[in-house]
Write a protein that holds these residues in place. Structure first.
Motif, mmCIF file in Angstrom:
data_model
loop_
_atom_site.group_PDB
_atom_site.id
_atom_site.type_symbol
_atom_site.label_atom_id
_atom_site.label_comp_id
_atom_site.label_asym_id
_atom_site.label_seq_id
_atom_site.Cartn_x
_atom_site.Cartn_y
_atom_site.Cartn_z
ATOM 1 N N UNK A 128 0.755 -1.240 -0.110
ATOM 2 C CA UNK A 128 0.084 0.013 -0.033
ATOM 3 C C UNK A 128 0.862 1.094 0.092
ATOM 4 N N UNK A 129 2.069 1.210 0.526
ATOM 5 C CA UNK A 129 3.057 2.344 0.499
ATOM 6 C C UNK A 129 3.102 3.176 -0.640
ATOM 7 N N UNK A 130 3.091 4.357 -0.786
ATOM 8 C CA UNK A 130 3.177 5.251 -2.081
ATOM 9 C C UNK A 130 4.262 5.137 -3.020
ATOM 10 N N UNK A 131 5.438 4.628 -2.275
ATOM 11 C CA UNK A 131 6.592 4.310 -3.057
ATOM 12 C C UNK A 131 6.523 3.271 -3.809
ATOM 13 N N UNK A 132 5.719 2.424 -3.621
ATOM 14 C CA UNK A 132 5.484 0.922 -4.249
ATOM 15 C C UNK A 132 4.758 1.205 -5.397
ATOM 16 N N UNK A 133 4.998 0.324 -6.310
ATOM 17 C CA UNK A 133 4.017 0.100 -7.586
ATOM 18 C C UNK A 133 2.588 0.025 -7.273
ATOM 19 N N UNK A 134 1.816 1.019 -7.506
ATOM 20 C CA UNK A 134 0.300 0.770 -7.177
ATOM 21 C C UNK A 134 -0.195 1.393 -5.934
#
Length: 155
Positions: A128-134
């Motif tokens: 869920x982290x914004x730095x992750x894809x999606x």
């Protein structure tokens, strides 16, 4: 106010206020001093839940009248041939669904220990982290709020 809402097609109308209710479900206007003169009216219209709320005025009866006049004006929109516009306007008055419980968001049991809450949070936060894809900010904020609520209840 009830009559205007019924003319608008509202069903199952429930008036909510901190004032005592009369036997017919209307608000008692006998007591004039109150902490909160605000009022909310819940109803169903075309199979959807809706709510009108007003706390603009210092007197309960003025807030009830404002809701009645709003319903009357919305009936006018429908009478004047713009019923599609009225239906779109009502989407703004839909009662919001109850938020998911913290344990549902985290995928744990309601009686989960703080350690299990943290473990579930970390696992879900990876995706869920914004730095992750999606990942998106809102998703991460939702997880964080769920973790904090769960730990507050069991910490």
């Amino acid at each position: 106010m009830f009559a205007e809402l019924e003319r608008l097609g509202a069903k199952d109308i429930v008036l909510s206020s901190d004032q005592p209710l009369n036997r017919d479900g209307s608000v008692s206007l006998a007591r004039r001093s109150m902490l909160d003169p605000g009022v909310a009216v819940y109803f169903k219209r075309k199979g959807r839940d809706g709510v009108f709320a007003c706390d603009k005025y210092d007197q309960l009866h003025d807030n009830i009248r404002a809701i009645g006049k709003t319903a009357e004006a919305m009936r006018g929109i429908e009478r004047w041939g713009a019923s599609e516009m009225l239906d779109r306007a009502f989407t703004g008055f839909e009662a919001l669904p109850a938020p998911d419980a913290w344990w549902t968001i985290l995928g744990v049991d309601q009686s989960a220990a703080p350690a299990a809450i943290d473990t579930a949070y970390r696992k879900l936060a990876r995706d869920a982290h914004p730095d992750q894809n999606g990942g998106i900010d809102g998703g991460m904020a939702r997880l964080t709020a769920a973790r904090d609520e769960g730990k507050r209840q069991h910490g």
